[in-house]
Design a protein around this motif. Sequence first.
Motif, PDB file in Angstrom:
ATOM      1  N   GLU A   1      44.698  75.244  -3.444  1.00 42.29           N
ATOM      2  CA  GLU A   1      43.404  75.016  -2.796  1.00 42.29           C
ATOM      3  C   GLU A   1      42.968  76.180  -1.919  1.00 42.29           C
ATOM      4  N   HIS A   2      43.893  77.060  -1.558  1.00 46.09           N
ATOM      5  CA  HIS A   2      43.582  78.188  -0.668  1.00 46.09           C
ATOM      6  C   HIS A   2      44.005  79.490  -1.346  1.00 46.09           C
ATOM      7  N   GLU A   3      43.257  79.884  -2.351  1.00 48.82           N
ATOM      8  CA  GLU A   3      43.609  81.072  -3.136  1.00 48.82           C
ATOM      9  C   GLU A   3      43.457  82.367  -2.335  1.00 48.82           C
TER      10      GLU A   3
ATOM     11  N   GLY B   1      57.586  69.994  -2.651  1.00 44.39           N
ATOM     12  CA  GLY B   1      57.173  71.085  -3.523  1.00 44.39           C
ATOM     13  C   GLY B   1      55.823  70.828  -4.191  1.00 44.39           C
ATOM     14  N   ILE B   2      55.602  69.604  -4.662  1.00 40.27           N
ATOM     15  CA  ILE B   2      54.323  69.265  -5.305  1.00 40.27           C
ATOM     16  C   ILE B   2      53.169  69.428  -4.312  1.00 40.27           C
ATOM     17  N   CYS B   3      53.361  68.907  -3.097  1.00 42.50           N
ATOM     18  CA  CYS B   3      52.303  68.974  -2.097  1.00 42.50           C
ATOM     19  C   CYS B   3      52.040  70.408  -1.647  1.00 42.50           C
ATOM     20  N   TRP B   4      53.090  71.191  -1.500  1.00 44.10           N
ATOM     21  CA  TRP B   4      52.926  72.584  -1.072  1.00 44.10           C
ATOM     22  C   TRP B   4      52.205  73.400  -2.147  1.00 44.10           C
ATOM     23  N   GLU B   5      52.567  73.217  -3.383  1.00 40.45           N
ATOM     24  CA  GLU B   5      51.890  73.937  -4.464  1.00 40.45           C
ATOM     25  C   GLU B   5      50.405  73.577  -4.535  1.00 40.45           C
ATOM     26  N   ARG B   6      50.077  72.312  -4.258  1.00 41.19           N
ATOM     27  CA  ARG B   6      48.674  71.915  -4.273  1.00 41.19           C
ATOM     28  C   ARG B   6      47.905  72.586  -3.143  1.00 41.19           C
TER      29      ARG B   6
ATOM     30  N   ILE C   1      46.574  57.705 -12.147  1.00 42.65           N
ATOM     31  CA  ILE C   1      47.695  58.038 -11.272  1.00 42.65           C
ATOM     32  C   ILE C   1      47.952  59.547 -11.286  1.00 42.65           C
ATOM     33  N   LEU C   2      47.924  60.151 -12.457  1.00 44.68           N
ATOM     34  CA  LEU C   2      48.155  61.594 -12.555  1.00 44.68           C
ATOM     35  C   LEU C   2      47.081  62.387 -11.831  1.00 44.68           C
ATOM     36  N   GLN C   3      45.829  61.926 -11.891  1.00 44.63           N
ATOM     37  CA  GLN C   3      44.755  62.593 -11.171  1.00 44.63           C
ATOM     38  C   GLN C   3      44.957  62.487  -9.667  1.00 44.63           C
ATOM     39  N   GLN C   4      45.434  61.349  -9.198  1.00 46.94           N
ATOM     40  CA  GLN C   4      45.705  61.195  -7.770  1.00 46.94           C
ATOM     41  C   GLN C   4      46.805  62.146  -7.320  1.00 46.94           C
ATOM     42  N   VAL C   5      47.844  62.281  -8.133  1.00 47.16           N
ATOM     43  CA  VAL C   5      48.929  63.199  -7.798  1.00 47.16           C
ATOM     44  C   VAL C   5      48.428  64.636  -7.802  1.00 47.16           C
ATOM     45  N   ARG C   6      47.559  64.954  -8.722  1.00 44.16           N
ATOM     46  CA  ARG C   6      47.090  66.338  -8.860  1.00 44.16           C
ATOM     47  C   ARG C   6      46.185  66.760  -7.714  1.00 44.16           C
ATOM     48  N   TRP C   7      45.243  65.893  -7.342  1.00 41.04           N
ATOM     49  CA  TRP C   7      44.218  66.303  -6.383  1.00 41.04           C
ATOM     50  C   TRP C   7      44.511  65.892  -4.944  1.00 41.04           C
ATOM     51  N   GLY C   8      45.352  64.922  -4.734  1.00 44.02           N
ATOM     52  CA  GLY C   8      45.660  64.516  -3.358  1.00 44.02           C
ATOM     53  C   GLY C   8      47.085  64.080  -3.205  1.00 44.02           C
TER      54      GLY C   8
ATOM     55  N   TRP D   1      38.539  80.743   6.767  1.00 45.59           N
ATOM     56  CA  TRP D   1      38.330  79.460   7.424  1.00 45.59           C
ATOM     57  C   TRP D   1      39.234  79.274   8.647  1.00 45.59           C
ATOM     58  N   ASN D   2      40.035  80.270   8.941  1.00 49.29           N
ATOM     59  CA  ASN D   2      41.012  80.222  10.032  1.00 49.29           C
ATOM     60  C   ASN D   2      41.924  79.003   9.875  1.00 49.29           C
ATOM     61  N   VAL D   3      42.501  78.883   8.700  1.00 43.70           N
ATOM     62  CA  VAL D   3      43.409  77.789   8.371  1.00 43.70           C
ATOM     63  C   VAL D   3      44.825  78.357   8.258  1.00 43.70           C
ATOM     64  N   TYR D   4      45.782  77.659   8.854  1.00 45.63           N
ATOM     65  CA  TYR D   4      47.189  78.056   8.777  1.00 45.63           C
ATOM     66  C   TYR D   4      47.952  77.037   7.921  1.00 45.63           C
ATOM     67  N   LEU D   5      48.807  77.568   7.046  1.00 43.20           N
ATOM     68  CA  LEU D   5      49.651  76.725   6.187  1.00 43.20           C
ATOM     69  C   LEU D   5      51.104  77.083   6.455  1.00 43.20           C
ATOM     70  N   LEU D   6      51.895  76.099   6.869  1.00 39.96           N
ATOM     71  CA  LEU D   6      53.296  76.351   7.211  1.00 39.96           C
ATOM     72  C   LEU D   6      54.187  75.346   6.484  1.00 39.96           C
ATOM     73  N   ARG D   7      55.252  75.888   5.879  1.00 39.39           N
ATOM     74  CA  ARG D   7      56.203  75.005   5.183  1.00 39.39           C
ATOM     75  C   ARG D   7      57.567  75.113   5.834  1.00 39.39           C
ATOM     76  N   TYR D   8      58.129  73.945   6.150  1.00 44.29           N
ATOM     77  CA  TYR D   8      59.471  73.827   6.705  1.00 44.29           C
ATOM     78  C   TYR D   8      60.354  73.116   5.675  1.00 44.29           C
TER      79      TYR D   8
END
Length: 459
Positions: A402-404, A393-398, A144-151, A425-432
């Motif tokens: 992944e995009h250092e 917050g958990i998902c945003w930090e992950r 379960i912890l691995q699932q939370v960490r990686w996805g 990679w022309n990837v946009y990350l937006l947090r609301y």
Amino acid sequence: MSRDKKRQMFWYQVDDSEAVARHLEKMAAKGWLLEGVDNWYFTYRRAEPVRVKYAITYFPDASVYDPGLTEGQETYADYCRTAGWELAGAYGPIQYFRSTRPDPVPIETDEAVKLSAIRRTMRKTFVLTYVLLLAIPFVSLPVILQQVRWGPMSFFSKNITQGNCLLMGTMALYSIGFLLDYLVWLLRSRYAVARGGACVRPHTRTRLWATAAMLVVCAAVVAGFLMDTSPSGMGPLLLFYLALYGGIMILTRWVLRRLKRSGVSRESTRGIMIALVIGVGLFIGFVTPFLFTRLADAGIIHTGREPVETYTKTYENVSWSYTMNVFYDELPVTLEELGYTVTPEDHCTYEAEIERSPLAVHGEYTQEALSSDSDLPRLSYQTFETRWSWVLGICWERLLAEHESRQELTPAPWGAAEAYHVEEWNVYLLRYPDRIVTMDLWYDAAPEQAETVVQALRP
């Protein structure tokens, strides 16, 4: 069962002897006398309503693997018969006696001996069972912890993963609660017996309510699993596994009963049952996945949702082709809305994979031309929405981890609290405040096209 016999599920714990006796006495008053005992149920036979007394005793040296009553149990039953008690049923170390006398002599008068017998029986049955049950959540915890960490976005938006956490957490609380309840009962009973009193009554009603709650959670988890798997066509597969596990439980119970009725010794029966459990585990772990893979490859079963149509891509100078699924799901924004002309020759697939749970909603959207002759770019974006700030917050930090190589953008033009661009990679990350939006665009995508996608996806 015939009209003269009936079965009733057994919900009591091993040491709920007084509650069990009261229950059996009520059944006798209704015209049902105990005829047999299993670890799952009581068996009754119809009789004239009668007032009887029941008493439950413990013989720790006996085992559920014994083909019948041990010599010690038979001697004990003869002693009880002399005192007016008839052996109504037995299962392993537990005996059920019945007396029609209005005021029979108590079977057990030494509370210290009674407590010792209960403690030894509970150690072999109740304690071992709940320790093994408690081990399941702890074994599952690293997964379960691995699932939370990686996805985390997929984890928090799936009923399957949420249901599994609920089930494991409830199972842990259920096991710990029952073990602590028994420990408290044992300590209080020792204290009472040491001062010349009797063993204290266990919390039978609380235990029954806890068991009912556990069953409700199990039913809710299964319903959640079906909600997640039905759109993908995996519902029948889940139902098959549930039926398989139920069949295995029935099979092992049937084998045990056959061995006992055939007079097989305790040691041989135990060895056969251990071998059966290992064999069943190997079958489930290795054979069934192999069979399902074969059946899926043959098209007999489907492990995904049915496509609207298929497109077969052929390759020149190569003697093989590749068939792909085509979907026409509704997307928040399409290549057509971004100024591209899409023709039937492009064989575009429009795919929306949306997962919902009580915690979050996660949508992954893709539009892609399957034809190798098409010049259309691939459009891919996703949204993640939740009311829980800690989940967001958990998902945003992950995502940030992944995009250092990300570069911070001014969030105001995007209407976001935070905005980043991964130029490589022309990837946009937006947090609301309650949503995450990511866009995986093609390299020459214009800023106006990115803005059009965001306007369709932002809160």
